[in-house]
Design an enzyme around this catalytic site. Structure first.
Site, mmCIF file in Angstrom:
data_model
loop_
_atom_site.group_PDB
_atom_site.id
_atom_site.type_symbol
_atom_site.label_atom_id
_atom_site.label_comp_id
_atom_site.label_asym_id
_atom_site.label_seq_id
_atom_site.Cartn_x
_atom_site.Cartn_y
_atom_site.Cartn_z
ATOM 1 N N HIS A 1 50.826 -6.164 3.926
ATOM 2 C CA HIS A 1 49.976 -6.500 2.843
ATOM 3 C C HIS A 1 50.056 -7.547 2.013
ATOM 4 C CE1 HIS A 1 49.316 -2.195 3.329
ATOM 5 N NE2 HIS A 1 50.766 -1.958 3.179
ATOM 6 N N ASP B 1 39.637 0.369 -25.934
ATOM 7 C CA ASP B 1 38.486 0.209 -26.930
ATOM 8 C C ASP B 1 38.432 1.247 -27.817
ATOM 9 O OD1 ASP B 1 37.324 2.078 -25.349
ATOM 10 O OD2 ASP B 1 35.760 0.907 -24.972
ATOM 11 N N HIS C 1 49.930 -1.370 -1.907
ATOM 12 C CA HIS C 1 49.477 -2.231 -0.836
ATOM 13 C C HIS C 1 48.694 -3.462 -1.600
ATOM 14 C CE1 HIS C 1 48.425 1.427 2.138
ATOM 15 N NE2 HIS C 1 49.802 1.376 1.692
#
Length: 148
Positions: free
Chosen positions: A133, A8, A98
């Site tokens: 994971h 932004d 992960h």
């Protein structure tokens, strides 16, 4: 790697240093804006980057706003996106290993240029481990699919 980047107006000033750093590392970078410091709304640019990553036009994305929080929340509304906001390298690394994150966000009011580069490097150098994971990442995807 092809990397999409956006910000932004608050993140605008940090963005060129990150683009230069990514290019020094050998990555192809596409800047999705904004291109001035004129006040704007971060969801516009978050959506552009997130949709391009989700559609596999780019391998990864990086987003910058004042804190990294709002721009990462907006990115996470796009199906297939796992955006993380990080203010230090260790979490960035583990988010890739992960959680298989595909967008990194940080805040230009929170961290400086050199720390941002360290975070980016750790995030890019890390690889998703899968294994134990994988089930959790799949569960996140199922939540996305069932949100309608």
């Amino acid at each position: 790697m092809k990397i999409a980047i956006g910000s932004d107006h608050v993140g605008y000033e940090l963005k060129p240093a990150i683009i230069d750093y990514l290019e020094e590392l050998g990555h192809e970078v596409n800047d999705f804006g904004p291109y001035t410091t004129e006040r704007t709304d971060y969801p516009i640019f978050s959506k552009k980057v997130a949709e391009n990553v989700a559609n596999h036009n780019f391998d990864l994305g990086i987003l910058i706003c004042g804190t990294g929080v709002g721009i990462s929340i907006a990115a996470n509304k796009v199906e297939g996106i796992r955006a993380v906001v990080c203010s230090e390298p260790y979490s960035a690394k583990l988010s890739r290993e992960h959680n298989n994150t595909n967008i990194l966000a940080f805040g230009s009011r929170v961290i400086g240029t050199e720390l941002a580069k360290m975070i980016v490097k750790e995030w890019l150098d890390a690889e998703y481990e899968g294994g134990r994971h994988e089930n959790r990442v799949n569960m996140i995807s199922e939540i996305e699919k069932n949100k309608r």
